[in-house]
Design a protein around this motif. Structure first.
Motif, PDB file in Angstrom:
ATOM      1  N   ALA A 109      59.825   4.676   9.325  1.00  7.82           N
ATOM      2  CA  ALA A 109      58.458   5.152   9.068  1.00  7.82           C
ATOM      3  C   ALA A 109      57.822   5.553  10.396  1.00  7.82           C
ATOM      4  O   ALA A 109      57.131   6.579  10.489  1.00  7.82           O
ATOM      5  N   ASN A 110      58.088   4.782  11.427  1.00  9.04           N
ATOM      6  CA  ASN A 110      57.564   5.133  12.758  1.00  9.04           C
ATOM      7  C   ASN A 110      58.185   6.424  13.283  1.00  9.04           C
ATOM      8  O   ASN A 110      57.514   7.219  13.946  1.00  9.04           O
ATOM      9  N   VAL A 111      59.452   6.624  12.972  1.00 10.05           N
ATOM     10  CA  VAL A 111      60.099   7.885  13.358  1.00 10.05           C
ATOM     11  C   VAL A 111      59.392   9.056  12.668  1.00 10.05           C
ATOM     12  O   VAL A 111      59.049  10.064  13.300  1.00 10.05           O
ATOM     13  N   LEU A 112      59.158   8.919  11.388  1.00 12.95           N
ATOM     14  CA  LEU A 112      58.485   9.998  10.654  1.00 12.95           C
ATOM     15  C   LEU A 112      57.102  10.262  11.247  1.00 12.95           C
ATOM     16  O   LEU A 112      56.707  11.408  11.482  1.00 12.95           O
ATOM     17  N   LYS A 113      56.397   9.174  11.496  1.00 10.41           N
ATOM     18  CA  LYS A 113      55.044   9.273  12.051  1.00 10.41           C
ATOM     19  C   LYS A 113      55.059  10.019  13.387  1.00 10.41           C
ATOM     20  O   LYS A 113      54.257  10.921  13.619  1.00 10.41           O
ATOM     21  N   ASN A 114      56.010   9.625  14.217  1.00 13.67           N
ATOM     22  CA  ASN A 114      56.166  10.260  15.527  1.00 13.67           C
ATOM     23  C   ASN A 114      56.447  11.741  15.438  1.00 13.67           C
ATOM     24  O   ASN A 114      56.184  12.504  16.367  1.00 13.67           O
ATOM     25  N   ASN A 115      57.066  12.112  14.345  1.00 15.82           N
ATOM     26  CA  ASN A 115      57.387  13.522  14.152  1.00 15.82           C
ATOM     27  C   ASN A 115      56.290  14.263  13.406  1.00 15.82           C
ATOM     28  O   ASN A 115      56.482  15.402  12.985  1.00 15.82           O
ATOM     29  N   GLY A 116      55.177  13.581  13.205  1.00 16.15           N
ATOM     30  CA  GLY A 116      54.011  14.262  12.658  1.00 16.15           C
ATOM     31  C   GLY A 116      53.731  14.034  11.186  1.00 16.15           C
ATOM     32  O   GLY A 116      52.753  14.559  10.647  1.00 16.15           O
ATOM     33  N   VAL A 117      54.563  13.251  10.506  1.00 15.44           N
ATOM     34  CA  VAL A 117      54.359  13.056   9.058  1.00 15.44           C
ATOM     35  C   VAL A 117      53.141  12.172   8.796  1.00 15.44           C
ATOM     36  O   VAL A 117      52.987  11.110   9.396  1.00 15.44           O
ATOM     37  N   LYS A 118      52.275  12.632   7.905  1.00 12.11           N
ATOM     38  CA  LYS A 118      51.063  11.887   7.549  1.00 12.11           C
ATOM     39  C   LYS A 118      50.976  11.718   6.037  1.00 12.11           C
ATOM     40  O   LYS A 118      51.679  12.388   5.286  1.00 12.11           O
ATOM     41  N   LYS A 119      50.077  10.865   5.619  1.00 14.91           N
ATOM     42  CA  LYS A 119      49.814  10.660   4.197  1.00 14.91           C
ATOM     43  C   LYS A 119      49.622  12.013   3.488  1.00 14.91           C
ATOM     44  O   LYS A 119      48.910  12.878   3.991  1.00 14.91           O
ATOM     45  N   GLY A 120      50.258  12.167   2.349  1.00 17.57           N
ATOM     46  CA  GLY A 120      50.087  13.381   1.555  1.00 17.57           C
ATOM     47  C   GLY A 120      51.048  14.502   1.909  1.00 17.57           C
ATOM     48  O   GLY A 120      51.232  15.440   1.124  1.00 17.57           O
ATOM     49  N   ASP A 121      51.689  14.431   3.095  1.00 13.94           N
ATOM     50  CA  ASP A 121      52.673  15.465   3.461  1.00 13.94           C
ATOM     51  C   ASP A 121      53.890  15.357   2.545  1.00 13.94           C
ATOM     52  O   ASP A 121      54.259  14.260   2.130  1.00 13.94           O
ATOM     53  N   ARG A 122      54.528  16.500   2.284  1.00 13.84           N
ATOM     54  CA  ARG A 122      55.747  16.472   1.483  1.00 13.84           C
ATOM     55  C   ARG A 122      56.970  16.446   2.396  1.00 13.84           C
ATOM     56  O   ARG A 122      57.074  17.250   3.329  1.00 13.84           O
TER      57      ARG A 122
END
Ligand code: WTA
Length: 638
Positions: A109-122
């Motif tokens: 989840a931290n990897v995704l976050k670091n790559n810019g993924v936020k709530k609601g993104d697909r």
């Protein structure tokens, strides 16, 4: 963990069913109370099937991963959450405890976050059956990002269509996937899809097969590098995003009778409650049991009964990377033996294909750990049912025949293992909360016992779809416009004198090939893209192993080489446009299709011919050119 909502006897089933109808809000409110909510809901249910508008547990705040992971840590942190059996039985298997799975989900989840993924993104996920697939799914849910898993057998074109429809800017994939003796080049398929999808910002690539892949600077990154990077950042935590019960959890594309596949949207709260409720009751899951669902996580069965429901229930879920026939046809049975599997949930098409190998492979395995068997995906024929019962369950394991759909989230009609009676070939009784009705062609309900009709459901349940992504009107016309105030399933069904249901299959133009839903219109569109094809019509026909096979009638102009090569070319075009699962089994070249004067193709006739019922095609007098029927009959492929 105990399950206060687990039904233990037929009397309890009847009482639960009655309450779910008389007092649905009280009933589901009680079930939902045994989950972890950051804030309790204000209202259990608000609905109408006109718009349609369906809301469960409004105002409730939660994160489904806190239910799948966090809440088990204290009591069951060391219990296995996932057992992974690799494609090659000689390779090392893996066991992830709840603590380990939690750590990995938080980390990714931290990897995704670091790559810019936020709530609601697909986030589109295109992977083989490795634990990282489940980890990616859960990591999205942790952040409130909407995952859209695409089955590893779909083509670049299908992926591009789905990416576009969902406007997904992030992809998680792997270099390749092992399936039997094949190495499927997933990343390279993604690369082809991305030629058309410039809005994709990031592709995270897991190493699995170590197939050479191209990595585009600024867009593509390795999973392992990203994980290392977040490790160096120190803080191993990733607080779960607080979601509204009605926030979307995922999109899953599925075929209908018209147009391109639609994105079925499920939401966090109701999906969690319904899938877990159905899991614990249908399979009679008890803590410690090992649950092996053989589906792929790319389909709804894998979402609900490999990932979400078992983990919410604190269960041990087995993920198998390979296929049932490699290295030999005893693979499933060996897995059952190796891990002492208690619940085996599979599909009729797999059973039929394994039946073909005889009892040798079965006899080499000790199947005494099995307690419950399950079937899903298509009607199970009695021969397969009895083979399963005699040879796998040794007549001591209840078989649950579970009927449901992508749109339903979880099982709607099924016997409850050992609690309600099985009847070979029948899905039997509705789960509590499910109110099935049979309808006739004129929109009238068919009441009473021993009748057949179109299967609808007249009251909402928490796991049902909420919308079709980006096009709510499509949801209305597809499911709620055929009959007033009813969800129409697209299936036909009988009902007996005890209220049991026997699903007979689709009544619309959707095929069920090896348990995969494929729209005839989709296949026709793909065939029609082939150079030289004027038009085509696709129907299903009974197939011994696949359940249904795909029969295509094709009007073809240019005589390009020999016919059998052209057939292969057309099949190849379909594989390119949709994926290998949609390749026609039979292609018959015809000079014209049977059409009415208004230009409508008479599929009924084509279906009869494909089924071999040549003397039974019915009235052809309304056809523009009745002679074409004789020609088609003569050229029929046996
Ligand atoms: C069919 C799979 C008979 C049905 C979970 C349905 C079944 C379609 C059964 C949904 C069953 C599924 N008996 N038919 N036990 N289970 N079906 O969306 O025609 O991939 O409409 O969901 O499969 O397929 P889907």
């Amino acid at each position: 963990m105990s399950y206060p909502f687990q039904i233990k006897s037929f009397d309890e089933y009847q009482a639960a069913y009655k309450r779910s109808v008389d007092d649905p809000e009280g009933f589901w409110g009680d079930v939902a109370s045994s989950f972890y909510w950051r804030k309790k809901w204000d209202k259990v249910l608000e609905w109408n099937f006109k718009e349609p508008n369906i809301k469960w547990f409004q105002g409730g705040r939660l994160n489904i991963t806190e239910n799948c992971l966090d809440r088990h840590l204290e009591t069951s942190g060391n219990k296995p959450a996932i057992i992974w059996e690799p494609n090659d039985p000689e390779d090392r298997h893996r066991v992830l405890t709840y603590r380990e799975l939690y750590n990995k989900v938080v980390q990714f989840a931290n990897v995704l976050k670091n790559n810019g993924v936020k709530k609601g993104d697909r986030v589109c996920i295109y992977m083989g059956m490795v634990p990282e697939l489940a980890i990616a799914v859960l990591a999205c849910a942790r952040l409130g990002a909407i995952h859209s898993v695409i089955f590893g057998g779909f083509s670049a074109q299908s992926i591009a269509d789905r990416l576009q429809d969902a406007q997904a800017e992030y992809i998680v994939t792997s270099d390749g996937a092992f399936r039997g003796n094949k190495d499927v080049p997933l990343k390279s398929v993604i690369d082809d899809a991305l030629v058309q999808c410039h809005f994709v910002k990031r592709v995270i690539v897991l190493t699995r097969t170590r197939t050479p892949v191209s990595m585009i600077k600024g867009r593509d990154v390795w999973w392992e590098d990203e994980v290392k990077f977040v490790e160096t950042m120190g803080n191993p935590d990733c607080p779960a995003e607080e979601m509204d019960a009605e926030d979307p959890l995922f999109i899953l594309y599925t075929s209908g009778s018209t147009g391109k596949p639609k994105g079925v949207v499920h939401t966090v709260g109701g999906y969690m409650v319904y899938t877990t409720y159905s899991f614990v009751n249908v399979f009679q899951y008890n803590p410690g049991d090992i649950h092996f669902c053989t589906a792929d996580i790319g389909w709804i069965t894998g979402h609900s009964y490999i990932v979400y429901a078992p983990l919410c229930a604190g269960a041990t879920s087995l993920i198998f990377e390979g296929i049932p026939t490699w290295p030999d046809a005893g693979r499933f049975w060996k897995i059952v033996d190796k891990y002492r599997v208690n619940i085996l949930y599979t599909a009729p098409t797999a059973i039929r294909s394994l039946m073909g190998f005889g009892l040798g492979p079965v006899q080499q395995a000790d199947l005494s750990s099995l307690k419950v068997l399950g079937s899903v995906g298509e009607p199970i024929n009695e021969e397969a049912w009895h083979w399963f019962d005699d040879n796998i369950g040794k007549n001591r394991c209840p078989i649950v025949d579970t009927w449901w759909q992508t749109e339903n989230g979880g099982i709607l009609i099924s016997n409850l293992a050992g609690v309600t009676k099985a009847k070979p070939g029948w899905a039997t009784l509705p789960l509590p909360g499910i109110q099935p009705v049979l309808m006739d062609e004129n929109g009238k309900e068919i009441e009473g016992p021993n009748v057949g009709g179109n299967l609808c459901v007249k009251f909402p349940w928490p796991g049902m779809l909420r919308t079709t992504y980006g096009d709510h009107e499509r949801m209305r016309t597809n499911y709620f416009a055929t009959y007033d105030d009813m969800y129409f399933t697209g299936d036909g069904s009988y009902r007996d004198e005890d209220g049991n249901y026997r699903i007979t299959g689709r009544v619309d133009d959707v095929l069920n090939v090896s348990g995969h839903r494929i729209g005839t219109a989709e296949v026709e569109n793909a065939i029609n893209m082939h150079a030289g094809v004027v038009e085509s019509a696709v129907v299903g026909y009974p197939h011994e192993v696949k359940g249904q096979g795909i029969y295509a009638y094709v009007v073809y102009t240019s005589a390009h080489g020999d016919e059998s090569l052209t057939r292969k070319d057309i099949a190849q075009t379909v594989a390119r446009i949709i994926g290998p699962i949609a390749k026609p089994d039979k292609i018959q070249f015809v000079s014209g299709l049977p059409k009415t004067r208004s230009g409508k193709i008479m599929r009924r006739i084509l279906r009869k011919i494909a089924e071999g019922e040549l003397d039974n095609v019915g009235d052809i007098s309304t056809l523009l050119d009745p002679q074409v029927v004789d020609e088609i009959k003569r050229g029929r492929l046996a």
